[in-house]
Structures are given as C-alpha cells and as structure tokens.
Scaffold this motif. Structure first.
Motif, mmCIF file in Angstrom:
data_model
loop_
_atom_site.group_PDB
_atom_site.id
_atom_site.type_symbol
_atom_site.label_atom_id
_atom_site.label_comp_id
_atom_site.label_asym_id
_atom_site.label_seq_id
_atom_site.Cartn_x
_atom_site.Cartn_y
_atom_site.Cartn_z
ATOM 1 N N PHE A 167 21.673 6.480 -13.261
ATOM 2 C CA PHE A 167 21.010 7.738 -13.618
ATOM 3 C C PHE A 167 21.768 8.917 -13.016
ATOM 4 C CE2 PHE A 167 18.053 11.200 -12.597
ATOM 5 C CZ PHE A 167 17.556 11.471 -13.873
ATOM 6 N N PHE A 168 21.997 9.924 -13.847
ATOM 7 C CA PHE A 168 22.658 11.147 -13.384
ATOM 8 C C PHE A 168 21.879 12.340 -13.912
ATOM 9 C CE2 PHE A 168 25.459 14.742 -14.306
ATOM 10 C CZ PHE A 168 26.054 14.961 -13.063
ATOM 11 N N ALA A 169 21.580 13.289 -13.036
ATOM 12 C CA ALA A 169 20.952 14.548 -13.437
ATOM 13 C C ALA A 169 21.848 15.682 -12.969
ATOM 14 C CB ALA A 169 19.555 14.677 -12.831
ATOM 15 N N GLY A 170 22.270 16.480 -13.885
ATOM 16 C CA GLY A 170 23.176 17.571 -13.529
ATOM 17 C C GLY A 170 23.768 18.182 -14.777
ATOM 18 N N HIS A 171 24.976 18.671 -14.654
ATOM 19 C CA HIS A 171 25.623 19.344 -15.782
ATOM 20 C C HIS A 171 26.681 18.457 -16.406
ATOM 21 C CE1 HIS A 171 23.618 23.152 -15.081
ATOM 22 N NE2 HIS A 171 23.940 23.083 -13.795
ATOM 23 N N GLY A 172 26.830 18.621 -17.702
ATOM 24 C CA GLY A 172 27.897 17.969 -18.426
ATOM 25 C C GLY A 172 28.625 19.007 -19.239
ATOM 26 N N THR A 173 29.846 18.704 -19.595
ATOM 27 C CA THR A 173 30.603 19.623 -20.436
ATOM 28 C C THR A 173 31.467 18.809 -21.382
ATOM 29 O OG1 THR A 173 32.064 21.567 -20.443
ATOM 30 C CG2 THR A 173 32.576 19.820 -18.861
ATOM 31 N N THR A 174 31.819 19.418 -22.484
ATOM 32 C CA THR A 174 32.609 18.739 -23.501
ATOM 33 C C THR A 174 33.874 19.538 -23.777
ATOM 34 O OG1 THR A 174 30.617 17.826 -24.530
ATOM 35 C CG2 THR A 174 32.599 17.880 -25.873
ATOM 36 N N VAL A 175 34.994 18.844 -23.803
ATOM 37 C CA VAL A 175 36.279 19.472 -24.093
ATOM 38 C C VAL A 175 36.780 18.954 -25.433
ATOM 39 C CG1 VAL A 175 38.671 19.735 -23.346
ATOM 40 C CG2 VAL A 175 36.817 19.702 -21.645
ATOM 41 N N LYS A 176 37.104 19.862 -26.335
ATOM 42 C CA LYS A 176 37.626 19.472 -27.645
ATOM 43 C C LYS A 176 39.136 19.285 -27.556
ATOM 44 C CE LYS A 176 34.036 22.026 -30.184
ATOM 45 N NZ LYS A 176 33.304 20.840 -30.623
ATOM 46 N N THR A 177 39.611 18.187 -28.110
ATOM 47 C CA THR A 177 41.043 17.890 -28.136
ATOM 48 C C THR A 177 41.444 17.557 -29.568
ATOM 49 O OG1 THR A 177 40.963 15.481 -27.873
ATOM 50 C CG2 THR A 177 40.688 16.812 -25.868
ATOM 51 N N GLU A 188 24.584 21.731 -26.720
ATOM 52 C CA GLU A 188 23.157 22.023 -26.727
ATOM 53 C C GLU A 188 22.712 22.460 -25.336
ATOM 54 O OE1 GLU A 188 21.202 19.204 -30.195
ATOM 55 O OE2 GLU A 188 21.128 18.543 -28.105
ATOM 56 N N LEU A 189 21.746 23.344 -25.297
ATOM 57 C CA LEU A 189 21.166 23.787 -24.034
ATOM 58 C C LEU A 189 20.105 22.780 -23.613
ATOM 59 C CD1 LEU A 189 20.971 25.987 -21.858
ATOM 60 C CD2 LEU A 189 19.192 27.082 -23.253
ATOM 61 N N VAL A 190 20.315 22.152 -22.459
ATOM 62 C CA VAL A 190 19.380 21.158 -21.944
ATOM 63 C C VAL A 190 18.386 21.855 -21.032
ATOM 64 C CG1 VAL A 190 19.138 19.075 -20.547
ATOM 65 C CG2 VAL A 190 21.061 19.307 -22.138
ATOM 66 N N ALA A 191 17.081 21.736 -21.385
ATOM 67 C CA ALA A 191 16.044 22.455 -20.644
ATOM 68 C C ALA A 191 15.837 21.857 -19.258
ATOM 69 C CB ALA A 191 14.738 22.433 -21.426
ATOM 70 N N ASP A 192 15.903 22.693 -18.228
ATOM 71 C CA ASP A 192 15.676 22.239 -16.853
ATOM 72 C C ASP A 192 14.208 22.315 -16.462
ATOM 73 O OD1 ASP A 192 18.344 21.697 -16.360
ATOM 74 O OD2 ASP A 192 18.777 23.771 -15.803
ATOM 75 N N VAL A 193 13.394 23.028 -17.235
ATOM 76 C CA VAL A 193 11.969 23.196 -16.896
ATOM 77 C C VAL A 193 11.132 22.870 -18.127
ATOM 78 C CG1 VAL A 193 12.396 24.924 -15.117
ATOM 79 C CG2 VAL A 193 12.069 25.651 -17.499
ATOM 80 N N GLY A 194 9.825 22.781 -17.907
ATOM 81 C CA GLY A 194 8.916 22.445 -18.993
ATOM 82 C C GLY A 194 8.701 20.941 -19.050
ATOM 83 N N GLY A 195 8.234 20.485 -20.183
ATOM 84 C CA GLY A 195 8.025 19.061 -20.337
ATOM 85 C C GLY A 195 6.730 18.587 -19.701
ATOM 86 N N ARG A 217 6.074 16.901 -16.884
ATOM 87 C CA ARG A 217 5.949 16.731 -15.438
ATOM 88 C C ARG A 217 6.538 17.932 -14.708
ATOM 89 N NH1 ARG A 217 6.139 10.667 -13.240
ATOM 90 N NH2 ARG A 217 5.264 9.554 -15.045
ATOM 91 N N ALA A 218 5.736 18.513 -13.847
ATOM 92 C CA ALA A 218 6.222 19.641 -13.048
ATOM 93 C C ALA A 218 7.334 19.170 -12.117
ATOM 94 C CB ALA A 218 5.074 20.230 -12.232
ATOM 95 N N GLY A 219 8.355 20.012 -11.976
ATOM 96 C CA GLY A 219 9.455 19.693 -11.072
ATOM 97 C C GLY A 219 10.518 18.824 -11.691
ATOM 98 N N HIS A 220 10.362 18.493 -12.956
ATOM 99 C CA HIS A 220 11.358 17.671 -13.641
ATOM 100 C C HIS A 220 11.764 18.350 -14.939
ATOM 101 C CE1 HIS A 220 11.065 14.160 -10.998
ATOM 102 N NE2 HIS A 220 9.744 14.310 -11.030
ATOM 103 N N SER A 221 12.944 18.035 -15.409
ATOM 104 C CA SER A 221 13.382 18.556 -16.699
ATOM 105 C C SER A 221 12.574 17.909 -17.820
ATOM 106 C CB SER A 221 14.866 18.252 -16.907
ATOM 107 O OG SER A 221 15.063 16.859 -17.099
ATOM 108 N N VAL A 222 12.691 18.475 -19.017
ATOM 109 C CA VAL A 222 12.005 17.898 -20.184
ATOM 110 C C VAL A 222 12.424 16.450 -20.376
ATOM 111 C CG1 VAL A 222 11.784 18.026 -22.693
ATOM 112 C CG2 VAL A 222 11.732 20.125 -21.331
ATOM 113 N N PHE A 223 13.706 16.204 -20.306
ATOM 114 C CA PHE A 223 14.234 14.856 -20.526
ATOM 115 C C PHE A 223 13.724 13.882 -19.468
ATOM 116 C CE2 PHE A 223 17.486 11.676 -19.447
ATOM 117 C CZ PHE A 223 17.657 11.052 -20.660
ATOM 118 N N THR A 224 13.869 14.234 -18.194
ATOM 119 C CA THR A 224 13.483 13.325 -17.122
ATOM 120 C C THR A 224 11.975 13.092 -17.104
ATOM 121 O OG1 THR A 224 15.382 13.937 -15.767
ATOM 122 C CG2 THR A 224 13.519 12.960 -14.626
ATOM 123 N N GLY A 225 11.194 14.113 -17.431
ATOM 124 C CA GLY A 225 9.743 13.943 -17.477
ATOM 125 C C GLY A 225 9.331 12.887 -18.491
#
Length: 489
Positions: free
Chosen positions: A17-27, A110-117, A119-127
């Motif tokens: 499990f990883f929670a944080g930022h990701g980025t994509t590079v086009k080649t 895509e913008l990944v939501a860090d709040v909402g969802g 469960r309080a204190g968790h991102s939408v995805f993790t909740g």
C-alpha cells in the motif's frame, strides 16, 4: 525501499500500500508512471521511483499473490487483463494461479481527492478501500478477493460526490486472484476445494475501451458468415505466432528431463497458446459447417511439424500438449453449445503425415506416455486422482467463462467432453479390450457413464453425437464400446 524476499514464501499473500503522489511522464514509447517519495521532486526524475521497476522487483518474490494498492494516479500501467463482469471462478484455481494485481486511485492526469469520502481523515480512495477490506466487498460465503475489492472501490470512488477520479485496475501478470478472507474449508475426496463463486467486476467506461482485439474480430467474422476468408486469415496469423513461440529453439527435446523443467514447459506452452486456444473455443462454440476447415486448421498445422525426431522421450511426448490444449478448448466449447459436428472434426482430423492417426489417437497416445507423477507436479495437482484432467479443468475455466459466461454449466460440459472423447478413442483403437483415459468425472460425477447410456436409450439413432458421426455414426458401435471400454488410469 527494500523487498524482504526471505519473508515471502510461495503461498504468502503480499499487499503493498502506498499513499502519496504519483506522476506520469510521456515518452515516444508511451507513458511511464512514477511514485513521488517524501524526498522526491516531481520535476527531477532521478529522485522518483519508477513504477514498472517496482513491479519488476516484485517478480523476485516467491509469493504467489501480490496486490498493489496505490492511493495515487498513474498512467503507463502494464495492465494485461481485467476480470469481466459476472465472471465465475473456482476458489481452488484462484489460490493456485500466480497473480500480480493493482488498483490505483486514479488514471494519469486526474486530480486525486485527498479529502471527502466515507471516512474522516482519509482520502476518498482510501476511505472506500478500508470499507471494502472490512467486509463491504465480500461476496458468497464471506469470500473477499482482490477482484471484489477492486470492483467495489471502482464503483464507489467513481460515484462519490467528492471524487473526480476513476481508479485504474487489472492484472500486471498471471490470472489468479488473491483471496483476502473467507476460504471455505470444504473438500472433495481428494482434498480439492471445488467451490464456484461469481466475481463482480467494474463496468468499463467508454474512454477505457481498448482497440478491437483478435478475439473481438473473430467473433464479428464468425457472426457475419460471409467473412470466412478473413476469419481464416485471422486464425492463420495466430497459428504462425504460436508456431514461432513453441519452436524447438525454445522447447528443445535434447534437454535433460526434470520435473521442474516439465512444469515450466507446461506453463510456457499455456502462455503461448492462450489466444489461439480462445480462438479455437470460439470456433467450437459458434462455428458452423462453412467454418469446418478453419476449425481444424490449428490442429493440422501444429501436428504437421511433429515428426520422428530423436531426443528425450518425455519432452517429445510433451510436444503434443499444445494439441491437447487446443482440442480441449474447442471440444469443451462445442459440447457446451451442443455443436457435435465440430467435436467430431476435432477428434477425428487426421495428423497430416503419411498414415497419420486421428488427432485424438495421437494426442492421447503421447500424453498418457508421460507418468501421472509428472502431472501431479503441476500446481494444485499433487493430491489429484486425475491430475492432467484437473490441470486442464482449472486452466480452461476462466478462459471459457470470460468468452461464454458458462458459470455452473462449465463442469458438466467439461466432464461430458472427456467421457465422449475417451469413448471415441477407445472406439478408434479397435481392440478386443479397448481402453480410454479417465477424466475428473470419474470422481466428480461418477454416474455420468450411466446417465449417458440412459440418454442414448431415450434418443436412439437421433442422439446428436451419433448423427454427427461419432462412433462411426451407429448405435451398435456406441453400445459395443460403452460396454467393453475400460476407462481408468
């Protein structure tokens, strides 16, 4: 980041499990996804962790099942397969098949939501992920798998009012499924769990549609009827691919015999044949008389190169395994659809060489030259009474279910195919004491032979397999082989 290889035994289930930022590079060759660690800078690639490097490192782990849960967005994921809606799977096979699965919070850009969802204190995805893992994604008998978690999170995140993201999901490798909770303790007499479950899967959105695949094209050409030449070309091209992948430079018959090499070759043959076997299944299920030449095309080409080469007897016999796999794929599908003319063609097509035997004679004659102990070395077959049959049963089930959604009809079709092909083989042998190889039906459906006899007594000459030409097209031949054939190991 470090993988503790010694802590991940073959039957271990590893969740990353990883929670944080990701980025994509086009080649020029496509997108590459990166994790952004705490010390990383998204503008400096040297400080990032490349996603495909992470998954390649996971190959060093002997753990059969690895699940990546990534609360970040990605592009460039090497997704090879996703579970289709309504797919059915045997728990046994999900347990023994290797799998590297992934679920990410969103796709590239895509913008990944860090709040909402939820469960309080968790991102939408993790909740929603935590809800799934705590039981919201459980299915029959409380079974919780990576696929059911994926389906649940995909749906919930996609419809959450705080979300503007769509999770990305699928298999990086293999076609097993991690079972997180609820493996039932129900066993057959030889120790196998034979519980069939239906796996929900996320609907595919329009923007997620992939280009037309070979299988999609084949379905279209079979349905249109007039496109026999194009269909022949599609199948021919896949045969050329398989012939190249299974050439002797990759499967040398001069190698020293070992069970490890045997198991490895069976796996590599299966990987090489997967698309062609599915084409064979489509032709078996949907094919009509105008397709008869194409239906036997793969068998004729694959067997035509099997001469009288010198080498290790075991690996020479194993060269018939691709033909066995194709015959089962087409034959089980034909039986499931009641397409007995196709079954007749598959079993009786001649091996294209001087005095070549019928296909079923060459296949069984070679595959049963190998000791049963070799087949018991295959994953999940060590305690099986019919290890080769059980191996094929598990291998083909997800392929055919994805194509035809057979569900609980799969096992009866498989068993019926094996009994009919065994009796046909015994009939073709023409001996006073004919023998036929046993299938898994001898223990899973032991009254099948009696039920088949009752069916023939009721239908008489109108029994479809007789009308298609099996057993020489006569009831007399059928009853003779039915009463005299020994079907045993």
């Amino acid at each position: 980041m470090e993988f503790a290889r010694e802590d991940a035994e073959p039957d271990a289930r590893l969740v990353f499990f990883f929670a944080g930022h990701g980025t994509t590079v086009k080649t020029p060759r496509g997108e590459i996804g990166f994790l952004v660690p705490v010390e990383g800078d998204a503008q400096k690639i040297a400080t990032l962790l490349r996603w495909d490097q992470l998954t390649r490192d996971a190959d060093l782990l002997p753990a059969k099942h690895v699940l990546f849960l990534m609360d970040a967005c990605y592009g460039g994921l090497a997704i090879k397969r996703t579970t289709k809606p309504g797919s059915t799977r045997f728990l046994t096979d999900m347990l023994i098949r290797r799998a590297r699965q992934v679920l990410t919070a969103g796709k590239a850009d895509e913008l990944v939501a860090d709040v909402g969802g939820p469960r309080a204190g968790h991102s939408v995805f993790t909740g929603h992920l935590l809800n799934a893992l705590e039981g919201a994604a459980s299915i029959e008998n409380g079974v919780l798998t990576a696929s059911t978690v994926t389906a649940y999170v995909y749906q919930q995140v996609g419809h959450d009012p705080d979300s503007q993201q769509t999770p990305h999901h699928g298999h990086l490798e293999g076609d097993g499924d991690m079972i997180l909770r609820g493996v039932p303790q129900v066993s057959t007499e030889d120790g196998a769990i034979e519980e069939l479950v239906t796996l929900p899967a996320p609907p595919q959105t329009t923007e997620e549609q992939s280009p037309v695949t070979t299988l999609d094209l084949a379905k279209q050409l079979i349905a249109e009827g007039k496109e026999r030449i194009r269909l022949h070309d599609v199948v021919s091209q896949e045969i050329r691919v398989v012939l190249s992948r299974t050439a002797t430079d990759s499967f040398s018959v001069q190698a020293k015999w070992s069970l490890e090499e045997f198991v490895g070759r069976v796996g590599r043959y299966g990987d090489a044949l997967s698309e062609l076997a599915k084409l064979q299944a489509l032709l078996g299920y949907w094919g009509t008389p105008p397709h008869r030449r194409t239906q036997s095309l793969a068998l004729r080409h694959m067997s035509g190169r099997l001469g009288t080469d010198a080498g290790n007897a075991g690996f020479l016999a194993l060269r018939w395994y691709p033909l066995l796999l194709l015959t089962y794929a087409g034959g089980v599908s034909a039986v499931a659809q009641g397409n007995y003319e196709t079954l007749f063609d598959l079993l009786t097509t001649k091996v294209p060489r001087a005095d070549g035997p019928p296909m079923i004679d060459g296949i069984i004659g070679n595959m049963y030259d190998l000791p049963q102990d070799a087949y018991r070395a295959l994953p999940g077959c060590d305690q099986r009474r019919t290890p080769l049959s059980d191996h094929l049963f598990g291998l083909l089930q997800p392929w055919l279910d994805d194509l035809f959604f057979l569900g609980p009809d799969y096992s009866p079709a498989f068993n019926r195919f094996e009994l009919l092909s065994s009796l046909q083989y015994a009939y073709l042998s023409g001996q006073n004491d004919p023998w036929g190889p046993p299938g898994r039906w001898v223990w899973s459906e032991p009254d099948l032979r009696r039920k088949l006899a009752q069916e023939v007594e009721h239908d008489g000459q109108a029994w479809p397999p007789i009308g298609a030409g099996l057993f020489g097209g006569t009831l007399e031949n059928f009853w003779t082989v039915m009463k005299t054939a020994r079907i045993q190991a």
